[in-house]
Scaffold this motif. Structure first.
Motif, PDB file in Angstrom:
ATOM      1  N   ALA A 251       0.822  -1.216   0.000  1.00 33.75           N
ATOM      2  CA  ALA A 251       0.000   0.000   0.000  1.00 33.75           C
ATOM      3  C   ALA A 251       0.854   1.264   0.000  1.00 33.75           C
ATOM      4  CB  ALA A 251      -0.935   0.000   1.209  1.00 33.75           C
TER       5      ALA A 251
ATOM      6  N   SER B 167      -7.324  -6.463   3.989  1.00 37.23           N
ATOM      7  CA  SER B 167      -6.818  -6.579   2.624  1.00 37.23           C
ATOM      8  C   SER B 167      -5.673  -7.577   2.567  1.00 37.23           C
ATOM      9  CB  SER B 167      -6.309  -5.228   2.123  1.00 37.23           C
ATOM     10  OG  SER B 167      -7.349  -4.311   2.020  1.00 37.23           O
TER      11      SER B 167
ATOM     12  N   GLU C 186      -4.641  -8.199  -3.211  1.00 38.95           N
ATOM     13  CA  GLU C 186      -5.640  -7.134  -3.367  1.00 38.95           C
ATOM     14  C   GLU C 186      -4.972  -5.763  -3.401  1.00 38.95           C
ATOM     15  OE1 GLU C 186      -9.444  -9.239  -1.123  1.00 38.95           O
ATOM     16  OE2 GLU C 186      -8.105  -7.932   0.017  1.00 38.95           O
ATOM     17  N   GLU C 187      -3.992  -5.568  -2.541  1.00 43.45           N
ATOM     18  CA  GLU C 187      -3.289  -4.282  -2.517  1.00 43.45           C
ATOM     19  C   GLU C 187      -2.479  -4.065  -3.789  1.00 43.45           C
ATOM     20  OE1 GLU C 187      -3.370  -1.630  -0.376  1.00 43.45           O
ATOM     21  OE2 GLU C 187      -5.062  -2.731   0.472  1.00 43.45           O
TER      22      GLU C 187
ATOM     23  N   VAL D  89      -3.270  -5.095  -6.748  1.00 45.47           N
ATOM     24  CA  VAL D  89      -4.250  -4.703  -7.767  1.00 45.47           C
ATOM     25  C   VAL D  89      -4.765  -3.290  -7.501  1.00 45.47           C
ATOM     26  CG1 VAL D  89      -6.544  -5.210  -8.704  1.00 45.47           C
ATOM     27  CG2 VAL D  89      -4.920  -7.078  -8.279  1.00 45.47           C
ATOM     28  N   ASP D  90      -5.155  -3.003  -6.251  1.00 41.46           N
ATOM     29  CA  ASP D  90      -5.727  -1.691  -5.913  1.00 41.46           C
ATOM     30  C   ASP D  90      -4.737  -0.550  -6.111  1.00 41.46           C
ATOM     31  OD1 ASP D  90      -8.101  -2.911  -5.259  1.00 41.46           O
ATOM     32  OD2 ASP D  90      -7.788  -2.797  -3.093  1.00 41.46           O
ATOM     33  N   LYS D  91      -3.484  -0.766  -5.763  1.00 41.37           N
ATOM     34  CA  LYS D  91      -2.481   0.309  -5.806  1.00 41.37           C
ATOM     35  C   LYS D  91      -1.648   0.269  -7.084  1.00 41.37           C
ATOM     36  CE  LYS D  91      -3.474   1.568  -1.614  1.00 41.37           C
ATOM     37  NZ  LYS D  91      -4.508   2.498  -1.390  1.00 41.37           N
ATOM     38  N   ASP D  92      -2.020  -0.615  -8.035  1.00 37.99           N
ATOM     39  CA  ASP D  92      -1.275  -0.758  -9.279  1.00 37.99           C
ATOM     40  C   ASP D  92       0.212  -1.005  -8.982  1.00 37.99           C
ATOM     41  OD1 ASP D  92      -1.062  -0.929 -12.044  1.00 37.99           O
ATOM     42  OD2 ASP D  92      -0.651   1.210 -12.280  1.00 37.99           O
TER      43      ASP D  92
END
Length: 177
Positions: free
Chosen positions: A90, A133, A137-138, A140-143
């Motif tokens: 993150a 999380s 997932e992180e 993907v979410d944070k690219d």
């Protein structure tokens, strides 16, 4: 202890961890529920993290009664529902990510220069608590493209693809035609 660790004062950390009262603060959290490992990730202090981890393992082997398992720190979530490992993604800290992965791995066998390691899936692919999380997932979410270069993440994605997605794609394609 938190202040000494986050300001990289090794001698003070060792001194505090020798004292039973100082060891009690090891498993405390700040107002955002960040434990000591979260704070070391935030301040990008991987050497201090390694040292504190080694001290905790050493004290645990000596059966220090007031010291819980170090995995409590590794699997603890903060207010944002992130473990220290997920927090590395993150906050975009790939070196700290590798450091935490190396600390969590367990050597299964070694033959000459070749070693086989076991990495726990907890926090990587499995949420440690409801709403938490995972590392994937992180990413993907944070690219977090830079985290996809890690061998462990690549192996995990490949295993997930082979187990789940390849069958799904074949099923979708076969149902379309």
């Amino acid at each position: 202890l938190f202040f000494a660790a986050c300001t990289n004062q090794r001698d003070m950390v060792e001194l505090l961890l020798q004292d039973p009262e100082g060891r009690k603060t090891l498993f405390k959290c700040d107002q955002d529920r960040n434990n000591l490992f979260h704070l070391l990730v935030i301040h990008d202090l991987h050497e201090m993290l390694r040292e504190i981890f080694a001290i905790c393992i050493h004290l645990r082997k000596e059966k220090v009664p007031e010291l819980p398992d170090v995995n409590t720190l590794l699997q603890g979530t903060n207010k944002a529902k992130l473990t220290p490992l997920a927090l590395t993604v993150a906050s975009g800290k790939p070196k700290m990510f590798v450091c935490l992965l190396e600390l969590q791995r367990v050597a299964l066998w070694q033959y000459g220069p070749v070693t086989c390691y076991l990495y726990p899936l907890t926090s990587l692919d499995t949420a440690v608590e409801e709403g938490a999380s995972t590392v994937l997932e992180e990413i993907v979410d944070k690219d977090g493209v830079e985290f996809l270069e890690d061998d462990v993440i690549q192996a995990l994605i490949e295993a997930k693809w082979n187990t789940y997605l390849s069958r799904f794609v074949v099923h979708v394609v076969s149902s379309v035609f």
